[in-house]
Design an enzyme around this catalytic site. Structure first.
Site, mmCIF file in Angstrom:
data_model
loop_
_atom_site.group_PDB
_atom_site.id
_atom_site.type_symbol
_atom_site.label_atom_id
_atom_site.label_comp_id
_atom_site.label_asym_id
_atom_site.label_seq_id
_atom_site.Cartn_x
_atom_site.Cartn_y
_atom_site.Cartn_z
ATOM 1 N N HIS A 1 -9.570 1.229 -1.023
ATOM 2 C CA HIS A 1 -9.501 1.832 0.305
ATOM 3 C C HIS A 1 -10.895 1.738 0.919
ATOM 4 C CE1 HIS A 1 -5.737 3.427 -1.094
ATOM 5 N NE2 HIS A 1 -5.557 4.217 -0.066
ATOM 6 N N GLU B 1 -11.143 3.444 6.298
ATOM 7 C CA GLU B 1 -10.080 4.324 6.807
ATOM 8 C C GLU B 1 -10.765 5.401 7.662
ATOM 9 O OE1 GLU B 1 -8.058 6.628 3.793
ATOM 10 O OE2 GLU B 1 -6.369 7.141 5.115
ATOM 11 N N HIS C 1 0.865 -1.190 0.000
ATOM 12 C CA HIS C 1 0.000 0.000 0.000
ATOM 13 C C HIS C 1 0.894 1.230 0.000
ATOM 14 C CE1 HIS C 1 -3.730 2.135 1.960
ATOM 15 N NE2 HIS C 1 -3.063 2.963 1.149
#
Ligand code: HPA
Ligand code: ZN
Length: 338
Positions: free
Chosen positions: A197, A200, A17
């Site tokens: 993603h 988060e 990542h």
């Protein structure tokens, strides 16, 4: 502790990542701005670095996109990528899976070809001169429209063989996975793998969405996984990996303190969790700094640190034979560092 730092530094690992635009160090940014004759809002490297104080993801994204504006030529993208690879070697990263944001460049009139040619040429040199293997992940910017993502997907097709997976990044709030369901379906038809993603700044529902609607092979971040017991149980059973980024989480205030980071609980539960640097030029450290910071904050043992490195290869898009090769190297390292 010094012993543990040395152990981490020598540990062979994969990074899964990493936004190449997030590895853009201010020194290189100023050099490229100067040679391309592009004014920057900041007058010095120091004043730019001093602005790296974020209270949430969007604060960072505003500076991150501003920084990309000096990247114009193939050589700029080469230099950006090469500088990261030099850091990767210093961090004992033997394999890296790099995300890039084509829309941050094509929206400014830079061609897709310029972007991918510069990045790919550096990756080839990285393999030949530094022995670092790599794959490329093309991320869609989720604050832009579905139509713009479709356009980017079509632009990528002449370079299909250079790109392993599609991804989804930028502002999570207000841009759930469902918005990109059809683009991801089309990308998978073209043979791309998928990551996104999720969780988060967003809730566990976004992680469910990435899995059920986008059919991703792994989740980038996934911090909110433990807020939903059914989700956590499913992630353990399926061993779908999470690419966690501790210093990023700290700098973007996803966690208030690294000692509260869910990584240790994730490891204890048996999740396939990995450690990564995300945007190292902005968040205060490359991969080893991330390992060291969580090892210290969460009192991780050597065995847990080895497990994180092992997970990085298990969660990678390497071929089975390459994965086995790296796991052997890691095992030898472990035996000689007991
Ligand atoms: N989150 C979302 N988008 C991003 C990030 C991140 O951490 N880094 C670069 N783009
Ligand atoms: Zn990221």
């Amino acid at each position: 502790m010094e012993n543990l730092v040395k152990f981490i530094e020598k540990l062979p690992k994969a990074e899964l990542h990493l936004h190449i635009e997030g590895s853009f160090e201010p020194e290189l940014m100023f050099r490229i701005a100067e040679r391309n004759n592009i004014p920057l809002k900041f007058t010095s490297v120091e004043s730019l670095r001093a602005a790296y104080h974020f209270t949430q993801l969007q604060d960072f994204l505003d500076l991150y996109y501003a920084g990309t504006s000096v990247l114009i030529y193939e050589k700029d993208f080469y230099d950006l990528t090469w500088d990261y690879l030099i850091q990767a070697r210093a961090n004992n990263i033997v394999h890296t899976e790099i995300m890039f944001d084509p829309q941050a460049h094509t929206a400014r009139g830079v061609s897709f070809e310029t972007v991918i040619s510069g990045i790919s040429r550096a990756l080839k040199d990285g393999e030949e001169k530094l022995g670092i293997s790599s794959v490329l992940i093309m991320s869609f910017l989720r604050h832009l429209s579905e139509a713009e993502a479709f356009k980017t997907l079509e632009e990528s097709l002449p370079y299909r063989e250079m790109i392993t997976a599609v991804g989804l990044d930028s502002s999570e709030r207000g841009n759930p996975p469902a918005k990109f369901m059809r683009v991801f379906a089309k990308a998978r038809e073209y043979g791309f793998l998928a990551v996104a993603h999720a969780g988060e700044e967003g809730p566990p529902e976004n992680i469910w969405g990435a899995l059920d609607l986008l059919h991703v092979s792994r989740i980038d971040h996934g911090n909110s996984s433990l807020l939903d017991d059914d989700l956590a149980a499913m992630l353990v059973a399926s061993q779908i990996p999470l690419t966690v980024c501790p210093l990023s989480n700290y700098r973007l205030k996803v966690v208030q303190d690294l000692s509260n980071h869910p990584l240790k609980a994730m490891l204890d539960l048996g999740l396939r969790v990995t450690v990564n640097s995300d945007d190292p030029a902005y968040f205060g450290g490359y991969l080893n700094d991330n390992y060291i910071a969580v090892a210290e904050a969460l009192s991780l043992t050597k065995d847990e640190i080895i497990q994180l490195a092992k997970n990085s290869f298990l969660a990678s898009f390497l071929s089975d034979s390459s994965r086995e090769k790296y796991l052997h190297i890691l095992n030898d390292f472990h035996l000689s560092n007991l």
